[in-house]
Design a protein around this motif. Structure first.
Motif, mmCIF file in Angstrom:
data_model
loop_
_atom_site.group_PDB
_atom_site.id
_atom_site.type_symbol
_atom_site.label_atom_id
_atom_site.label_comp_id
_atom_site.label_asym_id
_atom_site.label_seq_id
_atom_site.Cartn_x
_atom_site.Cartn_y
_atom_site.Cartn_z
ATOM 1 N N LEU A 45 16.784 38.741 30.112
ATOM 2 C CA LEU A 45 15.764 38.606 29.071
ATOM 3 C C LEU A 45 15.667 37.179 28.559
ATOM 4 N N VAL A 46 16.813 36.578 28.231
ATOM 5 C CA VAL A 46 16.814 35.233 27.642
ATOM 6 C C VAL A 46 16.276 34.196 28.625
ATOM 7 N N TYR A 47 16.719 34.241 29.875
ATOM 8 C CA TYR A 47 16.244 33.260 30.852
ATOM 9 C C TYR A 47 14.771 33.474 31.194
ATOM 10 N N THR A 48 14.304 34.719 31.076
ATOM 11 C CA THR A 48 12.876 34.969 31.262
ATOM 12 C C THR A 48 12.068 34.356 30.123
ATOM 13 N N LEU A 49 12.573 34.488 28.897
ATOM 14 C CA LEU A 49 11.885 33.905 27.747
ATOM 15 C C LEU A 49 11.904 32.376 27.792
ATOM 16 N N MET A 50 12.934 31.795 28.419
ATOM 17 C CA MET A 50 13.024 30.342 28.522
ATOM 18 C C MET A 50 12.265 29.783 29.723
ATOM 19 N N LEU A 51 11.658 30.668 30.516
ATOM 20 C CA LEU A 51 10.957 30.220 31.721
ATOM 21 C C LEU A 51 9.840 29.207 31.428
ATOM 22 N N PRO A 52 9.014 29.401 30.366
ATOM 23 C CA PRO A 52 7.987 28.377 30.086
ATOM 24 C C PRO A 52 8.572 26.985 29.871
ATOM 25 N N MET A 53 9.723 26.900 29.190
ATOM 26 C CA MET A 53 10.356 25.596 28.998
ATOM 27 C C MET A 53 10.849 25.022 30.325
ATOM 28 N N THR A 54 11.346 25.896 31.198
ATOM 29 C CA THR A 54 11.801 25.453 32.516
ATOM 30 C C THR A 54 10.633 24.918 33.328
ATOM 31 N N ILE A 55 9.494 25.591 33.258
ATOM 32 C CA ILE A 55 8.298 25.137 33.985
ATOM 33 C C ILE A 55 7.853 23.774 33.474
ATOM 34 N N ASN A 56 7.817 23.615 32.148
ATOM 35 C CA ASN A 56 7.411 22.325 31.578
ATOM 36 C C ASN A 56 8.377 21.218 31.972
ATOM 37 N N GLN A 57 9.664 21.530 31.984
ATOM 38 C CA GLN A 57 10.662 20.533 32.354
ATOM 39 C C GLN A 57 10.472 20.074 33.793
ATOM 40 N N GLN A 58 10.244 21.021 34.692
ATOM 41 C CA GLN A 58 10.103 20.653 36.100
ATOM 42 C C GLN A 58 8.748 20.006 36.386
ATOM 43 N N ARG A 59 7.731 20.390 35.607
ATOM 44 C CA ARG A 59 6.443 19.696 35.749
ATOM 45 C C ARG A 59 6.597 18.237 35.337
ATOM 46 N N SER A 60 7.338 18.017 34.253
ATOM 47 C CA SER A 60 7.590 16.635 33.814
ATOM 48 C C SER A 60 8.376 15.865 34.873
ATOM 49 N N SER A 61 9.340 16.547 35.518
ATOM 50 C CA SER A 61 10.118 15.891 36.566
ATOM 51 C C SER A 61 9.238 15.520 37.753
ATOM 52 N N LYS A 62 8.290 16.394 38.103
ATOM 53 C CA LYS A 62 7.362 16.095 39.195
ATOM 54 C C LYS A 62 6.525 14.863 38.873
ATOM 55 N N MET A 63 6.062 14.785 37.627
ATOM 56 C CA MET A 63 5.255 13.635 37.223
ATOM 57 C C MET A 63 6.106 12.377 37.182
ATOM 58 N N GLN A 64 7.366 12.514 36.802
ATOM 59 C CA GLN A 64 8.258 11.355 36.796
ATOM 60 C C GLN A 64 8.399 10.779 38.202
#
Length: 370
Positions: free
Chosen positions: A58-77
């Motif tokens: 449950l917790v890691y599912t709820l944190m998934l949007p933050m994980t997506i944003n983090q990896q999107r930022s890494s892609k842009m980096q």
């Protein structure tokens, strides 16, 4: 006396700034999940372990949007980094104030051009860290957050505290049990003492419960009942999730219980393998051939860290409660599944489209700074 009790009553639950408040919220969620399972499943099915598994998902599912944003930022980096490296190379040997200011301004212009924050991915990690620390604390001391588990100890704790010299007896038992992952406060009183005793009892092994019965013979029936009830909810198959793999291995070796020995050994090994797989699935930026020694050095340091972190976890997992290692393992499994899906998702994303969408945001930032 009153002040000591007020402080001591918080011993079972985390009272760290921010993390303590997050622990309280997550503890309520954990208690809700356990209560729901308690009404749906028999008590001898290892309810605490099942609650940890569902809770982690449950917790890691709820944190998934933050994980997506983090990896999107890494892609842009990864897109931004070559231009930033070029600026660094341009001003490599210029240490005067004007050059350093110009380098900073040109670097910021690159980030603005792509609509990327230099702290984007780091910010997402900083947001997640208090949550992860709070999860760690909740699983470390389950009775502090699950009311039904804490209530199991009520009768035996009341009996212990009604026995003359109980504090000294419990302190001796605590020392002989070698519990390094919990503290016993022999000078506490009232609720603080009750919580401290529960902290110790929850971490006791089977031999520890036998020693408890020997130390309080007048409570043998109550101790046996409590130990049996705790075993029903606290065991995953043959593993006591409040005990450590190392203690379980020592007990299994002494009793020649080879199945338990193998199971306890597999707990940290599976946790290690899960983290290794998760590290390999994480996207990395290839800086080979960039000509930037600093970037190559950072990449090598990251590679070394990715190798060392699972090894450190493997070592630490032998001396942590099985329930906590179960959380680590289940977290790795959830992240592996999420990462496989995210990698497929990002393969389909056109970074040029994201850059175009970021241009408007970049223009607004430049206007704000004049």
């Amino acid at each position: 006396m009153e002040e000591k009790e007020m402080v001591g009553s918080l011993l079972s639950a985390a009272n760290w700034p921010i993390v303590g408040q997050i622990c309280w919220v997550l503890g309520k969620v954990m208690n809700f999940i356990y209560t729901m399972l308690d009404g749906a499943l028999p008590s001898d099915t290892g309810l605490v372990g099942i609650s940890i598994i569902l809770y982690t998902i449950l917790v890691y599912t709820l944190m998934l949007p933050m994980t997506i944003n983090q990896q999107r930022s890494s892609k842009m980096q990864a897109v931004v980094q070559p231009e930033v490296m070029a600026i660094q190379k341009k001003y490599k040997n210029k240490k005067d104030t004007a050059s350093m200011q110009a380098q900073q301004e040109e670097t910021q212009m690159v980030y603005d051009k792509y609509g990327v924050s230099p702290m984007g991915s780091c910010l997402q990690m900083l947001i997640q860290m208090p949550i992860l620390f709070a999860l760690y604390r909740v699983f470390w001391n389950v009775p502090a957050y699950i009311t039904s588990v804490k209530d199991i100890f009520t009768d035996v704790v009341n009996g212990i505290m009604a026995t003359d010299g109980y504090a000294q007896t419990m302190e001796a038992l605590y020392k002989s049990a070698g519990l390094k992952n919990v503290a016993f406060h022999a000078d506490a009183t009232g609720t603080a003492m009750s919580n401290s005793i529960i902290d110790v009892l929850y971490k006791l092994s089977e031999s520890g419960w036998s020693a408890l019965a020997d130390s309080f013979p007048n409570l043998s029936d109550s101790i046996a009942t409590t130990a049996a009830n705790l075993k029903d909810i606290n065991y995953m198959f043959i593993l006591n999730i409040s005990d450590t793999p190392w203690n379980l291995m020592k007990t299994a070796w002494a009793d020649k219980y080879w199945v338990l020995l193998i199971a306890a050994l597999l707990v940290p090994i599976v946790s290690y393998l899960g983290q290794v797989v998760n590290m390999k699935l994480m996207p990395t930026q290839d800086t080979s051939g960039s000509g930037n020694a600093q970037a190559d050095q950072m990449a090598q340091q990251m590679k070394t860290m990715n190798m060392m972190m699972p090894l450190m976890t493997l070592f630490i997992a032998f001396t942590c409660p099985v329930g906590l290692v179960l959380y680590w393992t289940m977290g790795s499994v959830v992240r592996i599944v999420q990462q496989i899906l995210l990698n497929k998702h990002f393969e389909k994303i056109n970074l040029d489209d994201i850059i175009e969408k970021n241009k408007e945001k970049a223009a607004k930032k430049k206007e704000q700074r004049g």
